[in-house]
Every structure is written in structure tokens, then in C-alpha cells.
Design an enzyme around this catalytic site. Structure first.
Site, PDB file in Angstrom:
ATOM      1  CE  LYS A 198      16.090   8.595   2.613  1.00 23.52           C
ATOM      2  NZ  LYS A 198      15.715   9.320   1.402  1.00 23.52           N
TER       3      LYS A 198
HETATM    4  P1  NAD Z   1       5.736  12.313   4.346  1.00 18.78           P
HETATM    5  O1  NAD Z   1       5.888  11.707   5.687  1.00 18.78           O
HETATM    6  O2  NAD Z   1       5.698  13.787   4.202  1.00 18.78           O
HETATM    7  O3  NAD Z   1       4.428  11.724   3.610  1.00 18.78           O
HETATM    8  C1  NAD Z   1       4.113  10.360   3.563  1.00 18.78           C
HETATM    9  C2  NAD Z   1       2.635  10.248   3.201  1.00 18.78           C
HETATM   10  O4  NAD Z   1       2.294   8.874   3.020  1.00 18.78           O
HETATM   11  C3  NAD Z   1       1.701  10.777   4.290  1.00 18.78           C
HETATM   12  O5  NAD Z   1       0.630  11.468   3.682  1.00 18.78           O
HETATM   13  C4  NAD Z   1       1.182   9.492   4.958  1.00 18.78           C
HETATM   14  O6  NAD Z   1      -0.067   9.679   5.589  1.00 18.78           O
HETATM   15  C5  NAD Z   1       1.101   8.603   3.752  1.00 18.78           C
HETATM   16  N1  NAD Z   1       1.019   7.181   4.043  1.00 18.78           N
HETATM   17  C6  NAD Z   1       1.731   6.442   4.921  1.00 18.78           C
HETATM   18  N2  NAD Z   1       1.335   5.154   4.884  1.00 18.78           N
HETATM   19  C7  NAD Z   1       0.364   5.085   3.947  1.00 18.78           C
HETATM   20  C8  NAD Z   1      -0.437   4.030   3.442  1.00 18.78           C
HETATM   21  N3  NAD Z   1      -0.311   2.785   3.896  1.00 18.78           N
HETATM   22  N4  NAD Z   1      -1.349   4.306   2.459  1.00 18.78           N
HETATM   23  C9  NAD Z   1      -1.479   5.555   1.994  1.00 18.78           C
HETATM   24  N5  NAD Z   1      -0.731   6.595   2.425  1.00 18.78           N
HETATM   25  C10 NAD Z   1       0.160   6.360   3.395  1.00 18.78           C
HETATM   26  O7  NAD Z   1       6.926  11.687   3.460  1.00 18.78           O
HETATM   27  P2  NAD Z   1       7.480  12.245   2.070  1.00 18.78           P
HETATM   28  O8  NAD Z   1       8.664  13.095   2.330  1.00 18.78           O
HETATM   29  O9  NAD Z   1       6.359  12.751   1.242  1.00 18.78           O
HETATM   30  O10 NAD Z   1       8.065  10.886   1.448  1.00 18.78           O
HETATM   31  C11 NAD Z   1       7.223   9.950   0.797  1.00 18.78           C
HETATM   32  C12 NAD Z   1       8.097   9.008  -0.025  1.00 18.78           C
HETATM   33  O11 NAD Z   1       8.837   9.779  -0.981  1.00 18.78           O
HETATM   34  C13 NAD Z   1       9.137   8.214   0.775  1.00 18.78           C
HETATM   35  O12 NAD Z   1       9.325   6.964   0.173  1.00 18.78           O
HETATM   36  C14 NAD Z   1      10.411   9.051   0.624  1.00 18.78           C
HETATM   37  O13 NAD Z   1      11.594   8.294   0.794  1.00 18.78           O
HETATM   38  C15 NAD Z   1      10.235   9.501  -0.820  1.00 18.78           C
HETATM   39  N6  NAD Z   1      11.014  10.691  -1.182  1.00 18.78           N
HETATM   40  C16 NAD Z   1      10.836  11.862  -0.506  1.00 18.78           C
HETATM   41  C17 NAD Z   1      11.560  12.994  -0.896  1.00 18.78           C
HETATM   42  C18 NAD Z   1      11.351  14.344  -0.246  1.00 18.78           C
HETATM   43  O14 NAD Z   1      11.911  15.333  -0.761  1.00 18.78           O
HETATM   44  N7  NAD Z   1      10.580  14.447   0.818  1.00 18.78           N
HETATM   45  C19 NAD Z   1      12.496  12.902  -1.940  1.00 18.78           C
HETATM   46  C20 NAD Z   1      12.645  11.682  -2.609  1.00 18.78           C
HETATM   47  C21 NAD Z   1      11.898  10.587  -2.214  1.00 18.78           C
END
Ligand code: NAD
Length: 429
Positions: free
Chosen positions: A122
Site C-alpha cells: 500500500k
Molecule cells: P473514494 O475516495 O473514491 O471514496 C470514499 C468515499 O467515502 C467518498 O464518497 C467520501 O465522501 C466518503 N466518506 C469519507 N468520509 C466519510 C464519512 N465520515 N461518512 C460517510 N462517507 C464518507 O475511495 P474509494 O476508492 O471508494 O475507497 C473507499 C474504501 O474502499 C477505502 O477503505 C479503500 O481502501 C477501500 N477499497 C478501495 C478499492 C478501490 O478499488 N478503490 C479497493 C479495495 C478497497
């Protein structure tokens, strides 16, 4: 040399430590539980608890007004025993080396559980991307890549997007790496813009995995099941679309701007268009507003935390009424909350199973490169479904055999496979 120790008790929920340190303590606690069940010796425990490589860099950022800020960046390769490291890069003001280490460790178990030949990594930069102009963001990205260049590459460690990064970030990473190499190296990243040979919908792959895991947990009967989703970003927004397509009723969604609810089912595409236009779900006129906490505590069939770590705590877990929690985010549930939810009979599909779709499709993309062939989106989806369903069924079987939760079973399998690979390869010293 510093060796991380594996605690044998649940980390105290009230410990005065950073969120990143709490995430790492949670990850080490879950490793410790699996290591106990597998009866691993101390040296193997220490190897699994300690990242293989951990690089901290400082990233100077020249601001538009000529000022120079310096932010911290990290790239952690937790384990590469089963294959090259893989893992996203996060831009978030709270990011520290502990958080990045915890996330890298989760990637190791996730790849092992899915049975794909990768290790876990990461990266992160402690910066708020919303506070930077596009040019500043590009400068931060390129400088960060230059600093971590010695340890990344298609055969060693392949970054992808995560919180605060996207296809554009990935394109800059690929370009910076290629300029340094002197030739194009598309394989240095995953999740960039669609180009020949790239999976057409890698961006939605994590969310498609969330849908597959949810349907499995619902015994294939999603029709009319109500869903609340925390987070409407790269994972949460497509997951809402896919779950609605499957017949679920997505009734509530939150993001960092607020939360909205429509008991008769949100129009997911319309909400997404509103969110893209206005910068968030707040103020969406065709639904009612509710608080972030209320969303987590709604009386729904399925809750999908898809935002950040530590959203479900020992404290608010007592108020969760969903019967099924499917973790789209990385580590959204603390170990203390795990205990509360298990006692209340809530099924939790753990992150390393539920959100593995992204890294699985990355692997399928790599396989196509290696074999110089191209699968249709339908073929990629069928393979993704097969891998996630197999991992789900194996996890459910192990959970039933041992009388443990799906999370404990998933870690038992993932940690066990990595430990086995260590034993098979022996120690080079
Ligand atoms: P992103 O930045 O695209 O989206 C995050 C979302 O969470 C946004 O809509 C943001 O406004 C919202 N958010 C932040 N704080 C918040 C709160 N307190 N209450 C409600 N909503 C809130 O990120 P992402 O890529 O969608 O990743 C989200 C999670 O999924 C992370 O934990 C990441 O590690 C995990 N993840 C992502 C991927 C991927 O392919 N992008 C893969 C595996 C895991």
C-alpha cells in the site's frame, strides 16, 4: 531492527493513539488470532507481522503562490512471498505509516484468500487532495513516484487507486515511471484510463466483487432487500448501481458531505449525477437528509461501509440493526465491534473477501497481458464471479467447521496460505 509484536488481546477502543496506529493494532490483533489457531511459531509470527519493506519519503510541493510545502509519503510492501506486491495509493491528510502498513497487510491476506499470486502493498501521501489545484496534485504525484521509484515496477510492486486517487493519478504514475525508464511501462500501474489491453471496467471491479459477495451472503435472493451504503466514491457509488441492478432497494447513501434517504429506493444514477455536479450527496432534493450516524443505524437488510477505516466501533455497533454487513471499505469495523456484532448475530462479510474484486480483475488483466490474449468483459466477469464465490464458499465452510466468524475464517485461510509459502520457500539469510 524493529520488529512489530503481535498483541494477544483486543486493542483497547479508547487507547489514545492515532487512527492509523489503531488500524495497525487491529490488523495485528487479527493476525495474532489466526496465528494462534494455526499454531505458528514465534519466528513465523514475527515475519508475518513485520513489513518486508517500508519506505518513508518527503514530498516537496510547490504551491501555485510559489510557497513550498513538504508532505510525507509512504510505500509499504508487507509481504512478497507469494508474488509481487500489489496495492493502492491513498491521498488523505490522516495517512501515516501505521495506516499504510495495516492496509498493506490486509492486501497480503486478501490476495492469498483469493488464491491469486500476489503479495500485499500500500502507498499513501498525507495530503488532502481537495486542498490542491490540479497542477499541484500532479506535482505531488510525480514527485512521490520519483521518490518511491526504486521499489515499484511491474515485476515488484504495482500501485492502483485508493481513497483520494483516481484514473488520472494512475496515468501520472505510469507516465512518470515510463519517463524514468525511457520506454512505456503500462504494467507499472493498474486502474488507469482505458487503453488497449486494459480491462474495460477495472474501475468498477471492486464494487462488482461487493455485489457478488452480497448476493452470496443473501443466498442469491437480493430482490427487495434494503441497503444502506456509507461512502459514495469509487467503491460505494458503483456498488449502489450494481446492487440496485441485482434487485436490491438502495434506500440510503452517505458521503463526506452528508447522508440521504428514500425508503422507497433512491434513483442511484440521478443521485450520482447530483453528486458529481454539486460535489456530494448533501442537498439532494429527491430524498430526505439524515445524519451520518443514523445511516449506520438504519433498520435495513444490508449495510455496506464503503468509506474509511474504523467506521463501526464497539460503541455504535450496539445500535446497528442491519442483519448483514458487507465491507466495501478496508477495515471499517474494529475488533471490539466485531465481538458486539457477532454476539448480536450480525453476519459480517470481511473486507479481504468482500472488496477483493479490484485486485482480482487486476490479476486477470495481467494474465491477458502475459498470454497476449483478450477476454471479453463477460469472460472477465465470469472469472471474477468464480473466484469471489469460491473464496466465499471456502471461507463459509471453514467458519462453520471451526465455529468462528467469516472474518476469522478468512484470516485463517489467508494467513495460513502465506505461512505455508514461507515454509515452502525457506529463509534466505
Ligand atoms: P473514494 O475516495 O473514491 O471514496 C470514499 C468515499 O467515502 C467518498 O464518497 C467520501 O465522501 C466518503 N466518506 C469519507 N468520509 C466519510 C464519512 N465520515 N461518512 C460517510 N462517507 C464518507 O475511495 P474509494 O476508492 O471508494 O475507497 C473507499 C474504501 O474502499 C477505502 O477503505 C479503500 O481502501 C477501500 N477499497 C478501495 C478499492 C478501490 O478499488 N478503490 C479497493 C479495495 C478497497
Amino acid at each position: 531492527m524493529t520488529t512489530l509484536t503481535v498483541p494477544s488481546t483486543t486493542p483497547a477502543a479508547t487507547a489514545p493513539v492515532s487512527p492509523g496506529r489503531q488500524a495497525l493494532d487491529s490488523a495485528l490483533f487479527r493476525l495474532g488470532q489466526a496465528a494462534d489457531r494455526l499454531d505458528l511459531d514465534d519466528s513465523l509470527r514475527a515475519m508475518l507481522a513485520t513489513p518486508r519493506r517500508s519506505l518513508a519519503v518527503s514530498v516537496p510541493v510547490r504551491r501555485e503562490d510559489g510557497r513550498m510545502d513538504v508532505v510525507q509519503g509512504f510505500r509499504v510492501q508487507h509481504n512478497t512471498t507469494r508474488g509481487p506486491a500489489k496495492g493502492g495509493i491513498r491521498f488523505h491528510p490522516r495517512t501515516d505509516v501505521h495506516e499504510v502498513t495495516a492496509l498493506a497487510m490486509g492486501m497480503t491476506w486478501k490476495c492469498a484468500l483469493a488464491g491469486i499470486p500476489y503479495g500485499g502493498a500500500k502507498g499513501g501521501v498525507s495530503v488532502d487532495p481537495a486542498s490542491l489545484s490540479a497542477r499541484e496534485l500532479e506535482r505531488v504525484t510525480r514527485r512521490y513516484v520519483n521518490e518511491v521509484l526504486p521499489i515499484i515496477g511491474p515485476e515488484r510492486d504495482v500501485p492502483a487507486p485508493d481513497v483520494g486517487t483516481d484514473e488520472r493519478t494512475v496515468a501520472w504514475i505510469m507516465d512518470t515511471y515510463s519517463v524514468n525508464a525511457g520506454y512505456p511501462v503500462p504494467g507499472v500501474t493498474i486502474g488507469g484510463p482505458v487503453t488497449p489491453g486494459r480491462a474495460p471496467d477495472r474501475a468498477g471491479a471492486t464494487s462488482r466483487g461487493v455485489r457478488i459477495a452480497t448476493l452470496r451472503a443473501l443466498d442469491g435472493s437480493p430482490e427487495g432487500r434494503t441497503v444502506a451504503i456509507q461512502g459514495f466514491g469509487k467503491v460505494g457509488a458503483p456498488a449502489a448501481r450494481y446492487l440496485a441492478d441485482a434487485g436490491c432497494l438502495v434506500v440510503a447513501v452517505s458521503d463526506r458531505t452528508g447522508a440521504v434517504i428514500d425508503r422507497s429506493g433512491l434513483d442511484v444514477d440521478d443521485l450520482r449525477a447530483w453528486s458529481e455536479e454539486t460535489g456530494g450527496v448533501r442537498g439532494y432534493r429527491r430524498a430526505d437528509a439524515l445524519s451520518w450516524e443514523e445511516l449506520l443505524e438504519l433498520d435495513v437488510d444490508v449495510l455496506v461501509p464503503a468509506a474509511m477505516e474504523g467506521a463501526i466501533t464497539e460503541e455504535n455497533a450496539t445500535r446497528i440493526r442491519a442483519g448483514l454487513v458487507v465491507e466495501g471499505a478496508s477495515s471499517p469495523t474494529t475488533p471490539g465491534a466485531d465481538r458486539v456484532l457477532a454476539d448480536a448475530g450480525v453476519t459480517v462479510v470481511p473486507d479481504i473477501l468482500a472488496n477483493a474484486g479490484g485486485v482480482i480483475v487486476s490479476y486477470l488483466e495481467w494474465l491477458q497481458h502475459m498470454q497476449a490474449r483478450s477476454w471479453s468483459a463477460r469472460e472477465v466477469d465470469a472469472r471474477l464471479r468464480g473466484i469471489v464465490e469460491d473464496a466465499f464458499d471456502t471461507t463459509a465452510t471453514v467458519a462453520a467447521e471451526h465455529g468462528i466468524t467469516l472474518r476469522q475464517a478468512a484470516h485463517l485461510i489467508g494467513v495460513g496460505r502465506v505461512a505455508e509459502a514461507h515454509r515452502a520457500r525457506g529463509l534466505h539469510s
